[in-house]
Design a protein around this motif. Structure first.
Motif, PDB file in Angstrom:
ATOM      1  N   ARG B  49     -45.115  14.092 -26.573  1.00  0.00           N
ATOM      2  CA  ARG B  49     -43.807  13.869 -27.368  1.00  0.00           C
ATOM      3  C   ARG B  49     -43.523  15.032 -28.256  1.00  0.00           C
ATOM      4  NH1 ARG B  49     -44.488   8.605 -27.716  1.00  0.00           N
ATOM      5  NH2 ARG B  49     -46.381   8.640 -28.759  1.00  0.00           N
ATOM      6  N   GLY B  77     -40.850  14.624 -22.059  1.00  0.00           N
ATOM      7  CA  GLY B  77     -40.129  13.158 -22.467  1.00  0.00           C
ATOM      8  C   GLY B  77     -40.738  12.077 -21.637  1.00  0.00           C
ATOM      9  N   ALA B  80     -44.371  11.424 -22.115  1.00  0.00           N
ATOM     10  CA  ALA B  80     -44.656  10.535 -23.084  1.00  0.00           C
ATOM     11  C   ALA B  80     -44.354   9.037 -22.904  1.00  0.00           C
ATOM     12  CB  ALA B  80     -43.750  11.049 -24.273  1.00  0.00           C
ATOM     13  N   LYS B  81     -43.053   8.830 -22.078  1.00  0.00           N
ATOM     14  CA  LYS B  81     -42.855   7.512 -21.931  1.00  0.00           C
ATOM     15  C   LYS B  81     -43.752   6.705 -21.088  1.00  0.00           C
ATOM     16  CE  LYS B  81     -39.015   6.088 -19.289  1.00  0.00           C
ATOM     17  NZ  LYS B  81     -37.674   6.333 -18.770  1.00  0.00           N
ATOM     18  N   GLN B  84     -47.045   6.119 -22.978  1.00  0.00           N
ATOM     19  CA  GLN B  84     -46.769   4.846 -23.862  1.00  0.00           C
ATOM     20  C   GLN B  84     -46.737   3.734 -23.267  1.00  0.00           C
ATOM     21  OE1 GLN B  84     -46.934   5.661 -27.513  1.00  0.00           O
ATOM     22  NE2 GLN B  84     -47.250   3.461 -27.442  1.00  0.00           N
ATOM     23  N   SER B 104     -45.748  10.989 -34.154  1.00  0.00           N
ATOM     24  CA  SER B 104     -45.508  12.404 -33.345  1.00  0.00           C
ATOM     25  C   SER B 104     -45.668  13.576 -34.621  1.00  0.00           C
ATOM     26  CB  SER B 104     -44.237  12.706 -32.831  1.00  0.00           C
ATOM     27  OG  SER B 104     -43.165  12.399 -33.405  1.00  0.00           O
TER      28      SER B 104
END
Lengths: 166, 162
Positions: B49, B77, B80-81, B84, B104
């Motif tokens: 992130r 990004g 990060a997605k 998560q 973050s």
């Protein structure tokens, strides 16, 4: 799910009774097939590439030959028969046959992408620390060369977010 | 599980010696469970992130790097997605904490010139690849595939930035 721990002791010697599960052997065979295809594609491409891209194709051929040979050894060491190469390979569906530099670069990018998928398939199936290292190294190298060829050929995006998965 | 008899009023009253034992047990019963150790993927998610945010800042500050830094922002990004999503799958967030996923880091201003911006992008990708590669060897199979792909994705991004 079993968890692999980093190899702390002596490296696993394949000749000393190393065992791999059938689905792992199958994944390694698929990775070997991808290496055969990549070696073939690199050789074909050199006939069409301009001088400034020849070195990269030759480097790719050398790397894939070494990986192919090591993968064949690994399969023999666990008692499997390595799959042979096909006589020839076709570009993926929707791509035109190799007839010039641009189509050669597109097929090189496709061969590296296939390699990334095949080695990712090994990575997500094995607990063997050495094989994981090998699979990660091969996946990373395929992803890097795929990005290089996509950039050379102006094929966007130059890098996919999740090589071997996307 | 700690059972009631150990802290029953009568037991404590009758056998004085037991209180020494029972008191810490009673405390253990009344305090919340100790937190689980952090999921090893948390750090990767936080870094992805932060890298995405830093690359986005570079993309808008350096027109010459807009394309390359934009791709780094997009792909990091995406890392990060998916990280998560895996973190949430492994430990579903409680309703109270769902609004605030992993924090973050505070954004830092982008480097002032193109060359140092490019170096910053490359260094972050190298660090992310290293961290993910090390983690691959310690994870269960499914996660090894995911995190290995992220490591390879960072290495490939370096080619796009060059």
């Amino acid at each position: 799910m079993p968890t692999s721990t980093p190899n702390s002791g002596a490296p696993v010697s394949p000749s000393q009774g190393r065992q791999l599960a059938p689905e792992v052997i199958d994944a390694v065979q698929q990775a070997l097939s991808a290496e055969h295809a990549a070696v073939w594609t690199c050789s074909l491409a050199t006939a069409f590439l301009q001088q400034d891209n020849l070195a990269a194709a030759n480097d790719g051929a050398t790397a894939h030959r070494a990986r192919r040979d090591a993968t064949e050894r690994l399969l023999r060491d666990v008692g499997a028969t390595p799959r042979p190469a096909e006589p020839a390979y076709l570009p993926p569906d929707g791509q035109k046959p190799v007839s010039d530099a641009a189509s050669a670069i597109a097929m090189l990018a496709a061969a590296e992408t296939d390699g990334a998928h095949a080695w990712h398939g090994v990575l997500e199936r094995t607990d063997d620390g050495d094989l994981r290292r090998t699979a990660l190294d091969a996946l990373t190298n395929c992803a890097v060369r795929a990005a290089r060829w996509r950039r050379t050929g102006g094929i966007a995006p130059f890098a996919v977010p999740l090589p071997g998965r996307s | 599980m700690i059972s009631a008899p150990a802290v029953s009023r009568r037991g404590v009253l009758v056998v004085g010696a037991l209180t020494a034992l029972a008191a810490p047990l009673a405390v253990a019963c009344s305090t919340p469970e100790p937190p689980l150790p952090p999921d090893p993927l948390t750090e990767l998610a936080v870094q992805a992130r932060a890298d995405a945010a830093a690359a986005a800042a570079i993309a808008s500050a350096q027109p010459g790097l807009a394309e390359a830094a934009g791709l780094v922002a997009t792909n990091r990004g995406e890392h990060a997605k998916v990280l998560q999503a895996e973190l949430d799958r492994a430990r579903p967030p409680s309703p109270s904490s769902s609004a605030a996923p992993t924090k973050s880091a505070a954004p830092t201003p982008p480097p002032p010139d193109p060359q140092s911006a490019k170096t910053a992008l490359t260094d972050a990708l190298t660090a992310a690849e290293k961290k993910a590669s090390e983690l691959v060897l310690t994870l269960p199979n499914f996660r090894a595939g995911l995190v290995g792909s992220i490591a390879a994705g960072c290495a490939a991004l370096r080619e796009a930035v060059r």
